[in-house]
Design an enzyme around this catalytic site. Sequence first.
Site, mmCIF file in Angstrom:
data_model
loop_
_atom_site.group_PDB
_atom_site.id
_atom_site.type_symbol
_atom_site.label_atom_id
_atom_site.label_comp_id
_atom_site.label_asym_id
_atom_site.label_seq_id
_atom_site.Cartn_x
_atom_site.Cartn_y
_atom_site.Cartn_z
ATOM 1 N N HIS A 1 0.851 -0.729 -0.040
ATOM 2 C CA HIS A 1 0.360 -0.107 -0.187
ATOM 3 C C HIS A 1 0.780 1.182 -0.205
ATOM 4 C CE1 HIS A 1 0.405 -0.448 4.622
ATOM 5 N NE2 HIS A 1 0.378 1.087 4.828
ATOM 6 N N ASP B 1 0.270 -8.037 0.839
ATOM 7 C CA ASP B 1 1.130 -6.460 1.419
ATOM 8 C C ASP B 1 2.121 -6.893 1.068
ATOM 9 O OD1 ASP B 1 0.348 -3.943 1.400
ATOM 10 O OD2 ASP B 1 0.249 -3.834 3.861
ATOM 11 N N SER C 1 5.078 2.581 7.729
ATOM 12 C CA SER C 1 4.522 1.200 6.683
ATOM 13 C C SER C 1 5.828 1.365 6.073
ATOM 14 C CB SER C 1 2.977 1.404 6.392
ATOM 15 O OG SER C 1 1.920 1.821 7.197
#
Length: 608
Positions: A337, A370, A453
């Site tokens: 992402h 992911d 992230s």
Amino acid sequence: MNEGKPTKAKWWSRPRPVSPGVGEVGPVEDISGPGADRDSDGDHNSDGDHQSERDYKSDGDYELDRPATTTAPTGVAGAGSPYVAPAEPGAGSGVGGGDFELERPAAVLQGSVSDAEAVGSPSDSVPAGRAPVAAVPAQQAPEDRPRPLHDPDPYSTPPYGEPGPWAPAPPVQHPAVTPAHGTAMPPGPPPLPAPAPLLAPVPYPSNPHPAPAPWQNYDPWAAPGPLQQNGAAVETKTQRRKRARKALVLGAVALALVSGGVGGAVGAYLERNGGVGDVTLPQAAKEAPGRPTDSVAGIAARALPSVVTLHVRGSGEADTGTGFVLDTRGHILTNNHVVEPAGSGGEITVTFSGGESAKATVVGRDSGYDLAVVKVSGVGGLRPMALGNSDSVQVGDPVVAIGAPFDLANTVTSGIISAKERPITAGGEKGDGSDVSYVDALQTDAPINPGNSGGPLLDTRARVIGINSAIRSADGGTDLQGGQAGSIGLGFAIPVNQARRVAEELINTGRATHPVIGVMLDMDYTGDGARVGTKGGGAPVTAGGPGARAGIKAGDVITEVDGQRVHSGEELIVKTRAHRPGDRLRLTLRRGGSQRTVTLVLGSASGG
């Protein structure tokens, strides 16, 4: 005053004739001397020449006339009482070869009249017109007389000369001792009583102008002892010590009070005004930069050179994330992402911890896990991050998270492993489920925020044990897309064992494979367990797939995977994706009220 003059014997120190014997009476001499003139005017001068001669030969001492002692006339006093005849004018003023002497006190006649007649009639030796003088008894021998306590004064200064036995003792005064500082002092030793004179003292003529007597406080008959000038007793050694000790104590107390007051005033002034002069703040000395390797500082020092910050732009979107170096070829692992906004024509810029920047390209990415891999070119000196083993992690182990929350690069936070194998799903914005991520995550309380992230979660040896991917926000959602929600202590990381397999596949093939059972699940089922679908566009069980070969049928409810309970379809997917394709699983089924166990080998499906 008397310098240059010959010293004359005074009346109190001149040798005196000794009487024939005690009680004997001799002829009484005329005290005025033979042929002495009598001045009728009472000025004691016969004529001017006589006065001048006396003044010339006198040494300056004023002398009184001798009082004439005689037997009191009948009717005046008792028999035998001494009687002082009034001195006639001019008596004792003749020019003589010495100082004038006072008449010795007359002895009281104790004998009979016949004794007096035996000696002679007073009229035989006393001139006419003068009263007869009583006979004088014989003097005491000098050794029998009481002697003063002091030696005779060689300068003949009164009252230290040797007084005659007839002289009365000087008046003795005992002034009260003034207490020192208001404290009563013990009285000195009482003076000894003066010895009584042998004969009754004869009163001297009154002097209208008495000379000052500095010796009036002196008592020659008192016991020897130290005296002060005012006659007060001198303090003893013990008294002096006590007074000195008391003065010392009082001085010390006064000094302490003064010092305390001054110190308090100075302290209050310094406290209010912050001292005097320039302010110099204390500071610790410089310490060595090294830290223990297992401390947060030690872990960060070893890991930061391998951590990078990614800035992604494309398709009208921009995002910031974190990644870490996998090898010296320039491969960097991050979240899908993070790089998704770049798409196929976007731009990715990688910034290293030292500040260098480089452009990067996407090598491969997988939305189901992911994860994504990008690569930088033309960069030397890369330091790959060491990978740990997530299966060895235990709940409570300390961890360190590094990232760029809100674009703040190289931010280091720390915490512990709060839980393991936490099933997390995220994404699903597309609506067809193709972007949903299923993660069997490690839960940590290390602060993770948007921008973290793709960053590493490290153990105490600075080894990667997870990839920070999601947080639980206060609004109840799980954010994997780098939203602006903040951390509440619920962070989730992809286990490094799963990330390693996916990264290898992405680097080698550009795509990742997913393990599959070969069945379609009913995601609307609300009961306990994961139920195989009964209706839909396709067959619930893939023909020839792993599930069909194991005997799974539509409507079966899977309750356990390898002995671990499964409560939903999401949990079954997470547990399955935690394995590699080809791994063997043992499933527990519930069918029509009966329970059975089946074993199958996981198949493989291409990810996207």
